[in-house]
Scaffold this motif. Structure first.
Motif, PDB file in Angstrom:
ATOM      1  N   VAL A 185      30.051 -40.238  34.754  1.00  0.00           N
ATOM      2  CA  VAL A 185      30.821 -40.101  34.905  1.00  0.00           C
ATOM      3  C   VAL A 185      31.664 -38.740  34.306  1.00  0.00           C
ATOM      4  N   PRO A 186      31.666 -37.816  34.698  1.00  0.00           N
ATOM      5  CA  PRO A 186      32.246 -36.553  33.740  1.00  0.00           C
ATOM      6  C   PRO A 186      33.920 -36.820  33.644  1.00  0.00           C
ATOM      7  N   ALA A 187      34.042 -35.698  32.337  1.00  0.00           N
ATOM      8  CA  ALA A 187      35.159 -35.614  31.838  1.00  0.00           C
ATOM      9  C   ALA A 187      36.410 -35.422  33.260  1.00  0.00           C
ATOM     10  N   GLY A 188      37.390 -36.577  33.574  1.00  0.00           N
ATOM     11  CA  GLY A 188      38.579 -35.473  34.352  1.00  0.00           C
ATOM     12  C   GLY A 188      38.004 -35.644  35.408  1.00  0.00           C
ATOM     13  N   SER A 189      37.249 -35.956  35.771  1.00  0.00           N
ATOM     14  CA  SER A 189      36.663 -36.900  37.249  1.00  0.00           C
ATOM     15  C   SER A 189      36.994 -37.148  37.901  1.00  0.00           C
ATOM     16  N   PHE A 190      37.593 -37.771  39.660  1.00  0.00           N
ATOM     17  CA  PHE A 190      37.492 -38.877  39.786  1.00  0.00           C
ATOM     18  C   PHE A 190      36.708 -39.305  40.658  1.00  0.00           C
ATOM     19  N   THR A 191      35.546 -40.691  40.227  1.00  0.00           N
ATOM     20  CA  THR A 191      34.537 -41.111  40.329  1.00  0.00           C
ATOM     21  C   THR A 191      35.086 -42.272  41.499  1.00  0.00           C
ATOM     22  N   VAL A 192      34.364 -42.535  42.479  1.00  0.00           N
ATOM     23  CA  VAL A 192      34.978 -43.922  42.973  1.00  0.00           C
ATOM     24  C   VAL A 192      33.556 -44.415  43.706  1.00  0.00           C
ATOM     25  N   LEU A 193      33.677 -45.889  42.746  1.00  0.00           N
ATOM     26  CA  LEU A 193      31.817 -46.789  42.976  1.00  0.00           C
ATOM     27  C   LEU A 193      32.272 -47.471  44.721  1.00  0.00           C
ATOM     28  N   LEU A 194      31.821 -46.476  45.329  1.00  0.00           N
ATOM     29  CA  LEU A 194      32.042 -47.251  46.553  1.00  0.00           C
ATOM     30  C   LEU A 194      30.524 -48.672  47.485  1.00  0.00           C
ATOM     31  N   GLY A 195      30.988 -49.658  48.622  1.00  0.00           N
ATOM     32  CA  GLY A 195      29.217 -50.504  48.716  1.00  0.00           C
ATOM     33  C   GLY A 195      30.560 -51.781  49.242  1.00  0.00           C
ATOM     34  N   PRO A 196      30.076 -52.269  49.943  1.00  0.00           N
ATOM     35  CA  PRO A 196      30.210 -53.114  50.826  1.00  0.00           C
ATOM     36  C   PRO A 196      30.407 -54.523  49.517  1.00  0.00           C
ATOM     37  N   SER A 197      31.269 -55.553  50.026  1.00  0.00           N
ATOM     38  CA  SER A 197      31.722 -56.301  49.060  1.00  0.00           C
ATOM     39  C   SER A 197      30.343 -57.043  48.817  1.00  0.00           C
ATOM     40  N   GLY A 198      30.030 -57.265  46.902  1.00  0.00           N
ATOM     41  CA  GLY A 198      29.503 -58.036  46.770  1.00  0.00           C
ATOM     42  C   GLY A 198      28.558 -56.888  45.933  1.00  0.00           C
ATOM     43  N   CYS A 199      28.369 -55.983  45.978  1.00  0.00           N
ATOM     44  CA  CYS A 199      27.131 -55.096  45.427  1.00  0.00           C
ATOM     45  C   CYS A 199      27.607 -54.909  44.359  1.00  0.00           C
ATOM     46  N   GLY A 200      28.777 -55.519  43.542  1.00  0.00           N
ATOM     47  CA  GLY A 200      28.391 -55.224  43.007  1.00  0.00           C
ATOM     48  C   GLY A 200      29.682 -53.911  41.584  1.00  0.00           C
ATOM     49  N   LYS A 201      30.358 -53.884  42.973  1.00  0.00           N
ATOM     50  CA  LYS A 201      31.478 -52.730  42.024  1.00  0.00           C
ATOM     51  C   LYS A 201      32.632 -53.215  41.011  1.00  0.00           C
ATOM     52  N   SER A 202      32.857 -54.458  41.017  1.00  0.00           N
ATOM     53  CA  SER A 202      33.777 -55.017  40.089  1.00  0.00           C
ATOM     54  C   SER A 202      32.786 -55.509  38.750  1.00  0.00           C
ATOM     55  N   THR A 203      32.087 -55.481  39.270  1.00  0.00           N
ATOM     56  CA  THR A 203      30.605 -55.720  38.019  1.00  0.00           C
ATOM     57  C   THR A 203      30.755 -54.670  36.909  1.00  0.00           C
ATOM     58  N   THR A 204      30.942 -53.309  37.612  1.00  0.00           N
ATOM     59  CA  THR A 204      30.565 -52.427  37.028  1.00  0.00           C
ATOM     60  C   THR A 204      31.066 -52.528  36.198  1.00  0.00           C
ATOM     61  N   LEU A 205      32.417 -52.466  36.898  1.00  0.00           N
ATOM     62  CA  LEU A 205      34.059 -51.580  37.070  1.00  0.00           C
ATOM     63  C   LEU A 205      34.027 -52.259  35.469  1.00  0.00           C
ATOM     64  N   ARG A 206      33.697 -53.860  35.751  1.00  0.00           N
ATOM     65  CA  ARG A 206      34.370 -54.095  34.413  1.00  0.00           C
ATOM     66  C   ARG A 206      33.779 -54.060  33.211  1.00  0.00           C
ATOM     67  N   MET A 207      32.486 -54.303  33.343  1.00  0.00           N
ATOM     68  CA  MET A 207      31.092 -53.570  32.382  1.00  0.00           C
ATOM     69  C   MET A 207      32.243 -52.675  31.687  1.00  0.00           C
ATOM     70  N   ILE A 208      32.473 -51.213  32.442  1.00  0.00           N
ATOM     71  CA  ILE A 208      33.098 -49.736  31.781  1.00  0.00           C
ATOM     72  C   ILE A 208      33.928 -50.493  30.804  1.00  0.00           C
ATOM     73  N   ALA A 209      35.410 -51.121  31.360  1.00  0.00           N
ATOM     74  CA  ALA A 209      36.320 -52.207  30.847  1.00  0.00           C
ATOM     75  C   ALA A 209      35.852 -53.378  29.842  1.00  0.00           C
ATOM     76  N   GLY A 210      34.719 -53.319  29.518  1.00  0.00           N
ATOM     77  CA  GLY A 210      34.672 -54.425  28.429  1.00  0.00           C
ATOM     78  C   GLY A 210      34.518 -55.677  28.564  1.00  0.00           C
ATOM     79  N   LEU A 211      35.346 -56.400  29.913  1.00  0.00           N
ATOM     80  CA  LEU A 211      35.580 -57.260  29.948  1.00  0.00           C
ATOM     81  C   LEU A 211      34.481 -58.564  30.574  1.00  0.00           C
ATOM     82  N   GLU A 212      33.293 -57.667  30.948  1.00  0.00           N
ATOM     83  CA  GLU A 212      31.590 -58.513  30.994  1.00  0.00           C
ATOM     84  C   GLU A 212      30.683 -57.839  30.546  1.00  0.00           C
ATOM     85  N   GLU A 213      30.206 -58.735  29.791  1.00  0.00           N
ATOM     86  CA  GLU A 213      28.904 -57.853  28.951  1.00  0.00           C
ATOM     87  C   GLU A 213      27.968 -57.653  29.486  1.00  0.00           C
ATOM     88  N   THR A 214      27.318 -56.465  29.292  1.00  0.00           N
ATOM     89  CA  THR A 214      26.119 -55.959  30.073  1.00  0.00           C
ATOM     90  C   THR A 214      24.922 -56.897  28.890  1.00  0.00           C
TER      91      THR A 214
END
Ligand SMILES: Nc1ncnc2c1ncn2[C@@H]1O[C@H](COP(=O)(O)OP(=O)(O)O)[C@@H](O)[C@H]1O
Ligand SMILES: [Mg+2]
Lengths: 329, 362
Positions: B36-65
């Protein structure tokens, strides 16, 4: 054996009679106001006006007999002498407010009122917060909750053993004294130790009520949206800040309900005092004081007066408690 | 008067290297590699249940990798705590603290970090004026509309002036009109403030209109990483082809079309993709089909065609309403046919399979 059969028989009879009443009265109503004739709409409306009373009826009657009548009778008794025969006006009240036993009871009840709900809610909240996070939390919870299943008398018997005292030269069988002696101290008659003995009795009720507080508060804590906690974590709050500033404020309503529920219980505290000290050594409380005048003093007038004082203290808290509980739902 | 310039921050690059997440029952994220380039607007897109929230929460640290590394601005944060990752987040539910006022909600983070009262007030005023929240500061979240709560959640995220902001479907609880307004507003805010945005949505319109870079996910795997135009014009996989565009791209077996109409190098068992809006009525065109049904949409008309047994949709401009049973012929532009290998689902480009995935060169 015969007793058991009689008990089972009367239970079956009672349940059957209830079922028959509800079914039968409902049926009768439908027959009187059929939903089919030319006046179907009017009949349904009329039947619906009556139906709630059919179902509420038994409960209303029982409540009247067991709640309203005793209150009215107590008021009447409190204005009469020891046998309930001669009218004495406000004499019982005058006596009460000048009586040392009553003053002592009020003081102790206030102490109980401050200490027990606060301590039970506090320990319950701590237990709920800690057990939610650990693997063996559920085992810990069951252990803390277990005393709830013991009657107050049973609990008092257990704690009598803990506070038991023997002469200094024999072995102590009371847990507390055993510890004190092991640490080199002298054994104490804990429940006869004026003023402090009140707190030793309170410990018993706290021990019982912490489980209750924990269960309710634990459910409330679980109801807090996880995302608000995560948002606080992202904001850099530490676990203590999250607990005090995010979690506890969100369950204030429940904490208040738990607190007042225990408060009401405390105002009526009786069995523990009766079993442990019977109100001796400065541990008298209102309910036991009433019991004393009723069954030992054999003075119905004075006992009824004390009962009314207890009611006057409980009712406002109860109303507030019910309001708050409904707000929560 | 303070303004936007006071809260500008430098965005940081985010890098996911072979990141996987297993919940015991299969992978919610499967070997995700992403920059995700610095200063960019990156969208994680996909159908429900494809792992978008999981990926985001791993970036946040709310979920362990379960596996892999996550870097934010060159710092390996894989095992770093949430608060130390220096990012802000907007939740789908907004996650406002119900017992605190709007002002207290927004400044909560500053207060925990012991920022001085004066500084808190100054920043609060800036953020409130940027988001138009001045009149609401003393209210509790329960007294706000959905759109206002959304703004408070945004305020809480931007007051921290963090280089990275994460958002998980922040608009999904708003009505259509408000969603459109907020889309524009969030995009403008990100561009003005300059932080790096990772934004999760299942709505392709949101992704296409807001993103610099779209990451299309499917079943925990990345299908394609591209800017919106490329994603639409050159889908890397059959999944991407079907997911982007309304109605979705037609996928027709190559055998249903005349050989001379196919791009060179196409094999007979390949799938040919063509967008409904790329088909142009042309009596001599190669795509011929019988009209099965017609759907009038107002500005244009959607026809379902039977092309040699395959269902093909075409979008006709304006008032053309062909009767069912009519035979129609369509032409298309030179770049409008997309060839996919049905075995891999990938795009075939002159015999070369294009993946669109940025691969590590190790
Ligand atoms: N806490 C969890 N426990 C078990 N499985 C989970 C958990 N969270 C998510 N999953 C699973 O992981 C997959 C991806 O979920 P998620 O990231 O929430 O999808 P999305 O946000 O794209 O809709 C889903 O199949 C979901 O069932
Ligand atoms: Mg999600």
């Amino acid at each position: 054996m015969e007793q058991l059969l009689v008990a089972l028989g009367s239970m079956a009879l009672g349940v059957g009679a209830c079922a028959l009443y509800f079914w039968g009265s409902n049926r009768l109503l439908d027959l009187v106001f059929p939903a089919r004739s030319a006046h179907a709409a009017a009949n349904i409306r009329r039947a619906n006006l009556i139906r709630p009373w059919l179902f509420l009826g038994p409960a209303v009657i029982i409540l009247t007999v067991y709640l309203v009548y005793p209150v009215l009778n107590s008021i009447w008794l409190s204005l009469h002498g020891r046998t309930g025969e001669e009218f004495v006006g406000l004499d019982n009240y005058v006596w009460l407010f000048g009586d040392d036993g009553f003053r002592e009871s009020i003081r102790n009840n206030l102490l109980w009122l401050v200490v027990v709900p606060a301590a039970s809610t506090f320990f319950g909240l701590i237990a709920a917060a800690l057990t939610d996070r650990i693997a063996w939390g559920n085992i810990a919870k069951s252990l803390i909750f277990m005393p709830m299943a013991i009657s107050f008398i049973g609990a008092s018997v257990i704690w009598k053993f803990i506070y038991d005292v023997r002469a200094a030269d024999v072995e102590q069988i009371g847990l507390l004294n055993a510890i004190v002696v092991a640490l080199g101290g002298a054994p104490q008659a804990w429940i006869a130790l004026p003023f402090w003995n009140n707190f030793f009795l309170m410990v018993i009720l706290i021990w019982i009520q912490t489980g209750f507080a924990m269960v309710i508060l634990s459910a409330a804590l679980r109801g807090i949206p996880e995302e608000t906690v995560e948002a606080a974590v992202l904001d850099g709050a530490n676990p203590l800040q999250i607990f005090l500033k995010i979690k506890v404020p969100q369950i204030w309503g429940t904490i208040a309900v738990v607190w007042t529920t225990i408060t009401i219980l405390v105002l009526k505290v009786f069995d523990i005092v009766l079993a442990m000290t019977n109100g001796q050594w400065g541990t008298q409380v209102l309910a036991n004081f009433m019991f004393d005048w009723m069954f030992r003093g054999l003075d119905f007038g004075r006992a009824a007066t004390i009962a009314l004082v207890i009611m006057a203290l409980v009712v406002p808290i109860m109303i507030w408690n019910i309001r708050e509980a409904q707000k929560d739902a | 008067m303070s303004g936007i310039a006071d809260v500008r921050v430098a965005g940081q690059e985010i890098r996911l290297e072979h990141v996987s997440k297993s919940y015991g029952t299969g992978l919610a994220a499967d070997d995700v590699n992403l920059i995700v380039p610095a200063g960019s607007f990156t969208v994680l897109l996909g159908p429900s249940g494809c792992g978008k929230s999981t990926t985001l929460r791993m970036i946040a640290g709310l979920e362990e990798t379960t596996d892999g590394r996550i870097l934010i601005g060159d710092r390996d944060v894989t095992r770093v705590g949430v608060a130390q990752r220096n990012l802000s987040m907007v939740f789908q539910s907004y996650a406002l603290f119900p017992h605190l006022s709007v002002a207290e909600n927004i400044t909560f983070g500053l207060k925990v970090r012991k920022v001085s009262r004066a500084e808190r007030q100054r920043r609060l005023q800036t953020v409130a004026s940027v988001l138009g929240l001045e009149a609401l500061l003393e209210r509790k979240p329960g007294q706000l509309s959905g759109g206002q709560q959304q703004r408070v959640a945004l305020g809480r995220a931007i007051i921290a002036e963090k280089p990275v902001c994460l958002m998980d479907e922040p608009l999904s609880n708003l009505d259509a009109k408000l969603r459109h307004e907020m889309r524009v507003e969030i995009r403008a805010l990100q561009q003005q403030l300059g932080f790096t945005m990772v934004y999760v949505t299942h709505d392709q319109v949101e992704a296409i209109t807001m993103a610099d870079q779209v990451v299309l996910l499917n079943g925990g795997r990345i299908e394609q990483v591209a800017d919106p135009r490329t994603l639409y014009a050159r889908p890397a996989t059959m999944f991407a082809a079907r997911f982007i565009g309304t109605p979705p791209m037609n996928l027709i077996p190559a055998s249903a079309l005349p050989v001379e109409a196919l791009p060179r190098g196409t094999r007979s068992d390949d799938m040919i993709g063509v967008r409904p809006e790329a088909l142009i009525l042309d009596a001599s065109g190669p795509v011929r089909g019988v009209v099965r049904s017609v759907e009038y949409l107002g500005s244009d008309t959607l026809v379902d065609l039977d092309v040699d047994g395959a269902l093909v949709q075409a979008r006709l401009p304006g008032q053309d309403m062909p009767a069912p049973g009519t035979l129609l012929a369509f032409g298309h532009g030179p770049d409008d046919l997309h060839v996919f290998d049905p075995a891999t689902g990938r795009r075939r480009e002159g015999g070369v399979v294009e993946t669109g995935l940025p691969r590590q060169s190790n």
